[in-house]
Write a protein that holds these residues in place. Structure first.
Motif, PDB file in Angstrom:
ATOM      1  N   MET A   1      12.207  11.204   5.123  1.00 26.74           N
ATOM      2  CA  MET A   1      10.770  11.335   4.882  1.00 26.74           C
ATOM      3  C   MET A   1      10.242  10.083   4.184  1.00 26.74           C
ATOM      4  SD  MET A   1       7.823  12.992   4.779  1.00 26.74           S
ATOM      5  CE  MET A   1       8.059  14.753   5.036  1.00 26.74           C
ATOM      6  N   LYS A   2       9.112   9.585   4.644  1.00 28.82           N
ATOM      7  CA  LYS A   2       8.463   8.472   3.967  1.00 28.82           C
ATOM      8  C   LYS A   2       7.940   8.931   2.600  1.00 28.82           C
ATOM      9  CE  LYS A   2       6.937   5.980   8.107  1.00 28.82           C
ATOM     10  NZ  LYS A   2       5.770   5.382   8.801  1.00 28.82           N
ATOM     11  N   LYS A   3       7.477   8.001   1.809  1.00 33.64           N
ATOM     12  CA  LYS A   3       7.023   8.282   0.452  1.00 33.64           C
ATOM     13  C   LYS A   3       5.524   8.584   0.391  1.00 33.64           C
ATOM     14  CE  LYS A   3       8.732   4.315  -0.938  1.00 33.64           C
ATOM     15  NZ  LYS A   3       9.117   3.188  -1.828  1.00 33.64           N
ATOM     16  N   ALA A   4       5.089   9.067  -0.774  1.00 35.87           N
ATOM     17  CA  ALA A   4       3.670   9.272  -1.065  1.00 35.87           C
ATOM     18  C   ALA A   4       3.194   8.141  -1.959  1.00 35.87           C
ATOM     19  CB  ALA A   4       3.449  10.612  -1.747  1.00 35.87           C
ATOM     20  N   LEU A   5       1.998   7.634  -1.685  1.00 38.23           N
ATOM     21  CA  LEU A   5       1.414   6.560  -2.474  1.00 38.23           C
ATOM     22  C   LEU A   5       0.239   7.113  -3.274  1.00 38.23           C
ATOM     23  CD1 LEU A   5       1.417   3.495  -3.110  1.00 38.23           C
ATOM     24  CD2 LEU A   5      -0.218   3.228  -1.236  1.00 38.23           C
ATOM     25  N   VAL A   6       0.340   7.043  -4.591  1.00 38.01           N
ATOM     26  CA  VAL A   6      -0.680   7.577  -5.486  1.00 38.01           C
ATOM     27  C   VAL A   6      -1.509   6.422  -6.046  1.00 38.01           C
ATOM     28  CG1 VAL A   6      -1.081   8.814  -7.651  1.00 38.01           C
ATOM     29  CG2 VAL A   6       0.701   9.600  -6.070  1.00 38.01           C
ATOM     30  N   VAL A   7      -2.828   6.520  -5.901  1.00 37.85           N
ATOM     31  CA  VAL A   7      -3.745   5.456  -6.336  1.00 37.85           C
ATOM     32  C   VAL A   7      -4.364   5.825  -7.679  1.00 37.85           C
ATOM     33  CG1 VAL A   7      -5.646   3.956  -5.662  1.00 37.85           C
ATOM     34  CG2 VAL A   7      -4.271   5.084  -3.893  1.00 37.85           C
ATOM     35  N   ASP A  41       9.648  11.131  -2.536  1.00 34.61           N
ATOM     36  CA  ASP A  41       9.486  10.088  -3.541  1.00 34.61           C
ATOM     37  C   ASP A  41       8.039   9.622  -3.604  1.00 34.61           C
ATOM     38  OD1 ASP A  41      12.191  10.117  -4.209  1.00 34.61           O
ATOM     39  OD2 ASP A  41      12.700   8.579  -2.731  1.00 34.61           O
ATOM     40  N   VAL A  42       7.644   9.136  -4.779  1.00 34.20           N
ATOM     41  CA  VAL A  42       6.270   8.721  -5.033  1.00 34.20           C
ATOM     42  C   VAL A  42       6.237   7.311  -5.616  1.00 34.20           C
ATOM     43  CG1 VAL A  42       4.194   9.197  -6.392  1.00 34.20           C
ATOM     44  CG2 VAL A  42       5.509  11.091  -5.444  1.00 34.20           C
ATOM     45  N   ASP A  43       5.289   6.508  -5.165  1.00 37.55           N
ATOM     46  CA  ASP A  43       4.999   5.214  -5.764  1.00 37.55           C
ATOM     47  C   ASP A  43       3.557   5.207  -6.259  1.00 37.55           C
ATOM     48  OD1 ASP A  43       7.497   4.066  -5.333  1.00 37.55           O
ATOM     49  OD2 ASP A  43       6.942   3.212  -3.392  1.00 37.55           O
ATOM     50  N   TYR A  44       3.252   4.259  -7.150  1.00 38.03           N
ATOM     51  CA  TYR A  44       1.932   4.192  -7.770  1.00 38.03           C
ATOM     52  C   TYR A  44       1.318   2.806  -7.578  1.00 38.03           C
ATOM     53  CZ  TYR A  44       3.891   8.268 -10.141  1.00 38.03           C
ATOM     54  OH  TYR A  44       4.487   9.476 -10.415  1.00 38.03           O
ATOM     55  N   VAL A  45       0.042   2.794  -7.219  1.00 35.39           N
ATOM     56  CA  VAL A  45      -0.678   1.545  -7.017  1.00 35.39           C
ATOM     57  C   VAL A  45      -2.039   1.654  -7.702  1.00 35.39           C
ATOM     58  CG1 VAL A  45      -1.744   2.276  -4.833  1.00 35.39           C
ATOM     59  CG2 VAL A  45      -1.409  -0.170  -5.295  1.00 35.39           C
ATOM     60  N   SER A  83       2.031  -0.246 -12.628  1.00 37.79           N
ATOM     61  CA  SER A  83       1.615   0.187 -11.290  1.00 37.79           C
ATOM     62  C   SER A  83       1.584  -1.020 -10.354  1.00 37.79           C
ATOM     63  CB  SER A  83       0.233   0.838 -11.339  1.00 37.79           C
ATOM     64  OG  SER A  83      -0.761  -0.084 -11.749  1.00 37.79           O
ATOM     65  N   MET A  84       1.867  -0.781  -9.092  1.00 37.01           N
ATOM     66  CA  MET A  84       1.907  -1.871  -8.114  1.00 37.01           C
ATOM     67  C   MET A  84       0.520  -2.402  -7.811  1.00 37.01           C
ATOM     68  SD  MET A  84       4.770  -0.815  -5.270  1.00 37.01           S
ATOM     69  CE  MET A  84       3.828   0.565  -4.638  1.00 37.01           C
ATOM     70  N   LYS A  85       0.469  -3.645  -7.387  1.00 37.19           N
ATOM     71  CA  LYS A  85      -0.746  -4.214  -6.820  1.00 37.19           C
ATOM     72  C   LYS A  85      -0.803  -3.851  -5.338  1.00 37.19           C
ATOM     73  CE  LYS A  85      -0.618  -8.313  -9.797  1.00 37.19           C
ATOM     74  NZ  LYS A  85      -0.520  -9.801  -9.812  1.00 37.19           N
ATOM     75  N   PRO A  86      -1.989  -3.767  -4.752  1.00 37.08           N
ATOM     76  CA  PRO A  86      -2.072  -3.485  -3.311  1.00 37.08           C
ATOM     77  C   PRO A  86      -1.264  -4.463  -2.467  1.00 37.08           C
ATOM     78  CG  PRO A  86      -4.225  -3.209  -4.313  1.00 37.08           C
ATOM     79  CD  PRO A  86      -3.332  -3.781  -5.379  1.00 37.08           C
ATOM     80  N   SER A  87      -1.187  -5.711  -2.887  1.00 31.29           N
ATOM     81  CA  SER A  87      -0.442  -6.723  -2.127  1.00 31.29           C
ATOM     82  C   SER A  87       1.047  -6.446  -2.086  1.00 31.29           C
ATOM     83  CB  SER A  87      -0.694  -8.111  -2.712  1.00 31.29           C
ATOM     84  OG  SER A  87      -0.261  -8.178  -4.061  1.00 31.29           O
ATOM     85  N   GLU A  88       1.523  -5.578  -2.969  1.00 33.45           N
ATOM     86  CA  GLU A  88       2.946  -5.237  -3.020  1.00 33.45           C
ATOM     87  C   GLU A  88       3.285  -4.017  -2.175  1.00 33.45           C
ATOM     88  OE1 GLU A  88       4.372  -6.554  -7.409  1.00 33.45           O
ATOM     89  OE2 GLU A  88       2.857  -4.960  -7.393  1.00 33.45           O
ATOM     90  N   VAL A  89       2.284  -3.417  -1.561  1.00 37.13           N
ATOM     91  CA  VAL A  89       2.464  -2.176  -0.811  1.00 37.13           C
ATOM     92  C   VAL A  89       2.650  -2.456   0.671  1.00 37.13           C
ATOM     93  CG1 VAL A  89       1.331  -0.044  -0.074  1.00 37.13           C
ATOM     94  CG2 VAL A  89       1.148  -0.808  -2.461  1.00 37.13           C
ATOM     95  N   PRO A 113     -11.192  -3.640  -0.525  1.00 39.37           N
ATOM     96  CA  PRO A 113     -10.770  -3.759   0.876  1.00 39.37           C
ATOM     97  C   PRO A 113      -9.263  -3.663   1.063  1.00 39.37           C
ATOM     98  CG  PRO A 113     -11.485  -5.885   0.018  1.00 39.37           C
ATOM     99  CD  PRO A 113     -11.861  -4.867  -1.008  1.00 39.37           C
ATOM    100  N   GLU A 114      -8.498  -4.073   0.053  1.00 41.09           N
ATOM    101  CA  GLU A 114      -7.037  -3.992   0.179  1.00 41.09           C
ATOM    102  C   GLU A 114      -6.573  -2.542   0.259  1.00 41.09           C
ATOM    103  OE1 GLU A 114      -4.878  -7.535  -2.080  1.00 41.09           O
ATOM    104  OE2 GLU A 114      -6.308  -6.517  -3.370  1.00 41.09           O
ATOM    105  N   LEU A 115      -7.105  -1.703  -0.615  1.00 41.73           N
ATOM    106  CA  LEU A 115      -6.744  -0.291  -0.578  1.00 41.73           C
ATOM    107  C   LEU A 115      -7.259   0.379   0.691  1.00 41.73           C
ATOM    108  CD1 LEU A 115      -7.351   0.755  -4.297  1.00 41.73           C
ATOM    109  CD2 LEU A 115      -5.149   0.579  -3.117  1.00 41.73           C
ATOM    110  N   GLN A 116      -8.434  -0.010   1.131  1.00 40.12           N
ATOM    111  CA  GLN A 116      -8.979   0.544   2.374  1.00 40.12           C
ATOM    112  C   GLN A 116      -8.078   0.202   3.560  1.00 40.12           C
ATOM    113  OE1 GLN A 116     -13.000  -0.938   2.656  1.00 40.12           O
ATOM    114  NE2 GLN A 116     -13.531  -0.151   0.634  1.00 40.12           N
TER     115      GLN A 116
END
Length: 225
Positions: A1-7, A41-45, A83-89, A113-116
């Protein structure tokens, strides 16, 4: 399963004031708890990466489960400090992007725009875009390849105008999420103020207020299982 990205938000105050704001803690932890309990698993941005402030008002509504995650080294390090930067995602790593709330997001979620781009990539890869409460602000300006708003014609929910009035913040927020969603052609649904409510329309899953993150998570998990 892929991960979840929490903003998460980086905004520390209501613009033009010294009134502090930030992430509404439970809107992150309750969603994450449900997802992690399902083995995901979860990551944070955050828009800028790094430090994520907490909305002090949200700390009045914590319980043992929220505090347990808040006190964990993993959450503190990966969500609140680094927390990660969008450029790291890499969007290919995720099956869902989940926008948390707290009033701070009203200033740094809508025009990023990066998150979009990340959200749209996940969505186009048969993934999900989700949010809770003020996190709907992150969905408002996402457009598809044809230049149409992704939420146009979709059933969604978020922090309502009446809830904003009850919170006493109508005059300090830059816009009203309910009004903006309707202007973009969304079908905005809602229940009583401050009652749990979440709605799914295809690969969009949204929750109304701080009492709805678990409802969002449960709809998501049902959709992917």
């Amino acid at each position: 399963m892929k991960k979840a990205l929490v903003v998460l938000t980086n905004v520390t105050r209501y613009k033009g004031t010294t009134d502090p704001t930030g992430l509404w803690l439970g809107e992150a932890t309750e969603f994450v708890e449900e997802v992690e309990d399902a083995g995901i698993d979860v990551d944070y941005v955050s828009p800028n990466g790094g430090f994520v402030p907490l909305d002090p008002r949200g700390m009045k509504y914590v319980d043992e489960s929220i505090m347990k995650m808040y006190e964990s080294n993993d959450f503190q390090q990966r969500a609140l400090i680094h927390s990660m930067k969008p450029s790291e995602v890499d969007p290919d790593d995720y099956f869902v992007i989940y926008y948390t709330g707290g009033h701070g997001v009203m200033w740094d979620f809508p025009m990023n725009p990066e998150l979009q781009k990340i959200a749209l990539a996940i969505y186009h890869n048969d993934g999900y875009i989700s949010s809770v409460c003020h996190g709907i602000a992150g969905l408002l300006n996402i457009k598809d390849d044809d230049g149409e708003y992704v939420i146009k014609g979709k059933k969604i929910t978020g922090f309502t105008t009446s809830e904003e009035m009850l919170a006493g913040k109508r005059k300090v927020v830059p816009f009203l999420n309910e009004d903006m969603a309707r202007q973009r052609g969304a079908i905005f649904e809602k229940k009583r103020a401050y009652k749990e409510f979440a709605v799914q329309d295809g690969h969009l899953i949204t929750g109304q207020n701080p009492f709805s993150p678990r409802a969002v998570a449960k709809l998501l998990l049902k959709a992917v299982n």
